[in-house]
Design a protein around this motif. Structure first.
Motif, short mmCIF file in Angstrom:
data_model
loop_
_atom_site.label_atom_id
_atom_site.label_comp_id
_atom_site.label_asym_id
_atom_site.label_seq_id
_atom_site.Cartn_x
_atom_site.Cartn_y
_atom_site.Cartn_z
N PHE A 94 0.83 -1.20 0.00
CA PHE A 94 0.00 0.00 0.00
C PHE A 94 0.87 1.25 0.00
CE2 PHE A 94 -3.59 -2.65 0.60
CZ PHE A 94 -4.72 -1.88 0.42
N GLY A 95 2.02 1.19 0.66
CA GLY A 95 2.90 2.34 0.71
C GLY A 95 3.45 2.74 -0.64
N ILE A 96 3.68 1.75 -1.53
CA ILE A 96 4.20 2.07 -2.86
C ILE A 96 3.10 2.08 -3.91
CG2 ILE A 96 6.50 1.17 -2.35
CD1 ILE A 96 5.78 -1.38 -3.86
N GLY A 97 1.84 1.96 -3.47
CA GLY A 97 0.71 2.09 -4.40
C GLY A 97 0.33 0.83 -5.13
N ASN A 98 0.86 -0.35 -4.72
CA ASN A 98 0.50 -1.62 -5.37
C ASN A 98 -0.74 -2.20 -4.69
OD1 ASN A 98 2.46 -1.60 -7.27
ND2 ASN A 98 3.79 -3.08 -6.28
N VAL A 99 -1.91 -1.66 -5.02
CA VAL A 99 -3.14 -2.12 -4.39
C VAL A 99 -3.95 -2.94 -5.38
CG1 VAL A 99 -3.21 -0.15 -2.83
CG2 VAL A 99 -4.38 0.00 -5.02
N PRO A 100 -4.77 -3.88 -4.91
CA PRO A 100 -5.58 -4.69 -5.82
C PRO A 100 -6.56 -3.82 -6.61
CG PRO A 100 -5.56 -5.64 -3.62
CD PRO A 100 -4.95 -4.29 -3.51
N THR A 101 -6.73 -4.18 -7.88
CA THR A 101 -7.70 -3.47 -8.72
C THR A 101 -8.54 -4.50 -9.45
OG1 THR A 101 -6.07 -3.37 -10.52
CG2 THR A 101 -6.23 -1.45 -9.08
#
Length: 760
Positions: free
Chosen positions: A500-507
Motif C-alpha cells: 500500500f505504501g508504494i501504491g500496489n493495491v488490488p484493482t
C-alpha cells in the motif's frame, strides 16, 4: 415440432490437463447458450449433470484428453418463426399532412423487406402506439427462425472463439485445401475430427478446416475399432466406452478414479488412507482416457526425509497419490493412475518405481545438504535476495517484520513474547536459501520448522517458523502458538503496508500480491483468537517501519505536489528536513487510512459470506470497531435487538436523530436540566439517566446484547419526545439544549452499532 438430441464432438490432440475441465464446460455451455438464444432448443432446462436425478439434464458435458463434446437434448431442426414489432419513427415524421407515407417511411419499410406493391395498404397495416411523449409507427414483421445447420455453425464458431485457451497453437491445415500447408489456424491443440449428429443424422457444419461426420477415434492403444462409428447422438458415451475404451465424461472419469483409489487402498489394509488432492484429481482426470489404478512402492529409507517433501515430489512431479497409515504418516507405497490396462502390469509398476526413485533421492540429498548449515548462518545471505525493487531485499524485509513482531509481542505477552517473536522473525525467511525450498517453494516455512528443530531451537520457535505463513488459504488453520501468531501477523502486516505504501493495491480481479488473502488472514487472527489489539494502532506500528528509498521518493513526490512553504510552516520548522518529515507522516497517515478501509471492506465481505445480512454488517462496521474479536458479539447483539418489537421504531428514530445532528455537528452533548421545559423531554432525560449507566456498564463488560436490550426501553420516551417536542426551537438556548439531549441519546444508543443502518 419434433425434437431430437444433438451431439457435437471436437477431436483434438492431447489437451492441457489442468485446463481440461474448464475448457470442456466452456465449450458445452457456449454451444448450448448460442442454440438456446436462437430458439433451437425446444425446452431449455438446467445444465445439471447429476446422473441420479429423475429428469435428464438439458445437456451432458464431455471432456477427455483428446476431445471436447456436448450432448444437448430436445434440439429442433428449425427455430419457430416469430413476430417482431419494430419501431419505425414518429407519426409526424412518417406521415405527411394528408396521412400519406413520406419518402423516409417508405425507405425504412423497404429496408425491412416489407411488401410495397400497395404502399397504401402497407401503411394502413402499420401500428400506432405511444412512445414516450409522442405517437410512433411500428412495423409488425415475421422473423424466420434459424435452421439447425446455420445455428450450429454459428454456435461452434462462437464457442471456439470464446474458449478460455491458456495458450494458442498455430498449425497448418491438412484437409480441404488445394495447397496443403499454405493455410493455418489457431487453436489450443491441432484438431483432427468433428462429429455433429442430430439423432442419427449428420449436421453439415464445418470448423477448423474439418467437416462434420459420425466417426471419431477411441483410446490410442486400447480401442477395439478405429474409427469408432457413432450410430446416433444418444449412444455416443456408451459406444465410445465400449468400442473406443474411453470414458468421455470428465466427472464420470474422475468418479471412477476416486473409486479405484479407495478400492486399492482398501485391498492393502484397513489402516491405509489415500491422500486425496482435488487439484491433482482434476489434473490426472485430464491425463487419462480410461483410468487404471496400480499400487507401487519406493525404498523405505526415503521415509527419513520429511514427508511433506516426499508427498510434494510424488504429487507435483509424478502425479502420484501417496498412501498414509492410520496415524497420518506417509508409507512407502503409493498409487499410480495409468492410462493403459495390460494383463501383466508389472512393467508399468516397475517403470513408475524406477522413475520416482531419483526424485526421492534428490529430496534426500537436498535435506542432508541443507542440515549442514544452520538457519542462523543463512540470515546474512537474505540481504542479497531482492524482495521487491521498491521495497528492498529480503534482509531489509526481515528487519521490518522483526520490528513489528517485537511491538505486537510486547503488547500481547510482555518482554518474553517479544524476544521469542523477534528470534522467530529473524529466522523465518532463512529457509528461502535452502536447496529444498529452492526446488519446492511450496515448502517454505515448513522446512524452516524442520531445520529449526535440527538446530536445537525451542519448540515454540520451530512451530512459529513453520506457521508464520498461516493461514495460507481460505479455511486454513491459524498458527498454533502465540509466537507463531505474532510473527504471522507481523509478516502479513508488513506485506500489506509495504504494498500500500508504494501504491500496489488490488484493482478489480487483479491481486498479484495476494493482498486480499493477507488481509483476511489478519482479520481471522485478530477475530478468531480474540486478540486484545487495537487495529488502528497495530497498523500504525506496521506503517512506521516503512523506510525504503522508493517510499522516500514517494514522499518527495508528494511534497512536490503541495505548497512546500506551507508545509514547512505547518511542520513547525524552517527547513526542508522538517517539511520532509511532515511529508513522511502524511504518507504514513494515508497508507494507514487506505489499508484500514481495505481491511474493513474484506471483513464486510467475509461476514456476509458467513450469513450475516448486509444491514447487520453495515450497522456494526459503520463504527469501525478496533477490536475485531468483538465484531461477532456485536453482530449477535444487533441480530437479537432487531428481533425486538421496539427495534424498528428506535432504528427510525436514530436515523432521524442522525439527520438532525448532521446540521449541528458541533453541538455540545451537555444537557441543562433547567432548560428542559416539556414533559416529554423531561421524561426522556429521566429515562436516559436511569438506563444509560446500566447500558454503559453492560457495554464495558462486553455484554453487547444486554446493553442494546436495556436501551430498547427508551422507545416510549423517544416516541413521545418526537411527537410533542420541537427540537429546532426558535429560542437558541432551548434549541441547543434539545440538540445536546439528542446527541447524548445518540452516543448512548450507538456504542454497539449504528442502529440507524437497521432502519428500513
Amino acid at each position: 415440432m419434433t425434437t431430437q438430441n444433438l451431439l457435437v464432438e471436437l477431436f483434438v490432440e492431447e489437451l492441457p490437463p489442468k485446463a481440461l475441465k474448464k475448457l470442456g464446460e466452456a465449450f458445452a455451455q457456449q454451444i448450448y447458450a448460442s442454440l438456446s438464444d436462437q430458439w433451437l432448443i425446444s425446452m431449455p432446462g438446467t445444465m445439471a449433470q447429476d446422473p441420479d436425478q429423475a429428469d435428464p439434464p438439458a445437456m451432458d458435458v464431455f471432456a477427455s484428453p483428446r476431445r471436447l463434446g456436448v450432448l444437448i437434448r430436445s434440439v429442433l431442426l428449425k427455430a419457430p418463426d416469430t413476430q417482431k414489432l419494430v419501431k419505425l419513427m414518429p407519426v409526424t415524421v412518417g406521415l405527411d399532412a394528408a396521412g400519406q407515407a413520406t419518402p423516409a417511411l417508405l425507405k425504412k419499410l423497404q429496408a425491412l423487406g416489407a411488401d410495397l406493391t400497395d404502399p397504401v395498404a402497407a401503411v394502413a397495416a402499420l401500428r400506432r402506439a405511444p412512445d414516450g411523449k409522442v405517437e410512433a409507427l411500428f412495423y409488425d414483421s415475421l422473423v424466420t427462425g434459424a435452421t439447425l445447420d446455420a445455428g450450429l455453425q454459428k454456435a461452434l464458431e462462437e464457442a471456439i472463439a470464446k474458449l478460455p485457451i491458456p495458450k494458442v497453437m498455430s498449425y497448418q491445415l491438412e484437409t480441404d485445401c488445394e495447397l496443403p500447408g499454405w493455410s493455418s489456424v489457431n487453436f489450443v491443440r491441432p484438431a483432427h475430427g468433428l462429429v455433429a449428429l442430430r439423432g442419427s443424422t449428420v449436421v453439415p457444419v464445418k470448423v477448423l478446416g474439418l467437416k462434420a461426420g459420425n466417426s471419431t477415434q477411441g483410446h490410442r492403444f486400447e480401442a477395439k475399432v478405429s474409427p469408432v462409428v457413432i450410430a446416433d447422438a444418444d449412444s455416443y458415451a456408451a459406444t465410445l466406452e465400449q468400442d473406443g475404451a474411453v470414458i468421455a465424461g470428465f466427472e464420470q472419469r474422475r468418479f471412477a478414479i476416486v473409486q479405484q483409489l479407495a478400492q486399492a487402498a482398501e485391498r492393502l489394509g484397513p489402516s491405509y488412507r489415500v491422500l486425496m488432492d482435488e487439484a491433482l484429481l482434476d489434473e490426472v482426470t485430464g491425463l487419462v482416457e480410461r483410468p487404471n489404478v496400480l499400487v507401487c512402492a519406493f525404498d523405505a529409507q526415503f521415509l527419513d526425509v520429511p514427508q511433506e517433501c516426499l508427498i510434494l515430489t510424488m504429487k507435483a512431479n509424478q502425479k502420484y497419490f501417496p498412501l498414509l497409515d492410520a496415524a497420518g504418516k506417509l508409507t512407502n507405497q503409493f498409487l499410480v493412475v495409468s492410462n493403459i490396462s495390460p494383463l501383466d502390469a508389472s512393467a508399468v509398476i516397475g517403470g513408475n518405481e524406477r522413475v520416482v526413485r531419483p526424485r526421492l533421492a534428490d529430496a534426500k540429498f537436498f535435506f542432508d545438504q541443507d542440515r549442514k548449515k544452520t538457519l542462523a548462518s543463512r540470515v546474512e545471505g537474505l540481504s542479497k535476495v531482492v524482495y521487491h525493487n521498491k521495497l528492498g531485499t529480503q534482509g531489509e524485509r526481515v528487519e521490518r517484520v522483526r520490528s513489528i513482531a517485537k511491538a505486537i509481542g510486547q503488547q500481547l505477552g510482555g518482554e518474553a513474547l517479544a524476544q521469542a517473536a523477534d528470534t522467530a522473525a529473524r529466522l523465518a525467511k532463512a529457509d528461502l536459501l535452502t536447496d529444498m525450498v529452492g526446488e519446492f517453494p511450496e515448502l517454505q516455512g515448513i522446512m524452516g520448522g524442520y531445520y529449526a528443530r535440527h538446530d536445537r531451537l525451542s519448540k515454540d520457535i520451530a512451530i512459529a517458523i513453520e506457521d508464520h505463513y498461516k493461514p495460507r488459504f481460505a479455511g486454513d488453520e491459524l498458527p498454533r502458538n502465540d509466537v507463531g501468531l505474532v510473527v504471522a501477523l507481523a509478516d502479513k502486516l508488513e506485506t500489506l503496508v509495504g504494498m500500500f505504501g508504494i501504491g500496489n493495491v488490488p484493482t478489480g480481479d487483479k491481486d498479484p500480491y495476494a493482498l486480499r488473502r493477507h488481509a483476511l488472514g489478519v482479520i481471522r487472527m485478530l477475530s478468531e483468537k480474540e486478540l486484545p489489539l487495537d487495529l488502528g494502532k497495530t497498523i500504525d506500528i506496521a506503517v512506521s517501519v516503512l523506510d525504503s528509498e522508493e517510499i522516500q521518493a514517494a514522499w518527495s513526490q508528494k511534497m512536490s505536489e503541495i505548497e512546500l512553504d506551507e508545509k514547512i510552516r505547518k511542520s513547525g520548522g524552517g527547513d526542508v528536513l522538517h517539511a520532509r518529515g511532515y511529508g513522511k507522516r502524511l504518507i504514513e497517515k494515508e497508507t494507514a487510512a487506505n489499508l484500514t478501509t481495505f481491511i474493513f471492506d474484506r471483513l464486510a465481505g467475509s461476514l456476509r459470506e458467513q450469513g450475516y445480512s448486509a444491514q447487520e454488517v453495515d450497522a456494526v462496521l459503520a463504527l469501525q470497531p478496533q477490536r475485531l474479536g468483538d465484531v461477532p458479539k456485536r453482530l449477535a447483539a444487533v441480530r437479537a435487538f432487531a428481533a425486538l418489537p421496539e427495534a424498528p421504531a428506535l432504528a427510525a428514530a436514530n436515523k432521524r436523530i442522525s439527520n438532525i445532528l448532521k446540521k449541528a455537528p458541533d453541538v455540545d452533548p451537555h444537557v441543562s436540566e433547567v432548560l428542559l421545559t416539556e414533559p416529554a423531554e423531561l421524561a426522556l432525560f429521566a429515562a436516559m439517566q436511569s438506563l444509560a449507566p446500566l447500558a454503559n456498564a453492560q457495554f464495558e463488560a462486553l455484554d453487547y446484547t444486554a446493553s442494546l436490550q436495556t436501551l430498547a426501553a427508551l422507545r416510549a420516551p423517544v416516541d413521545a419526545f418526537f411527537d410533542s417536542v420541537l427540537v429546532n426551537a426558535e429560542q437558541l438556548d432551548l434549541r441547543l439544549n434539545r440538540q445536546g439531549l439528542l446527541k447524548s441519546l445518540h452516543s448512548a444508543m450507538n456504542r454497539v452499532a449504528d442502529l440507524a443502518r437497521l432502519a428500513a
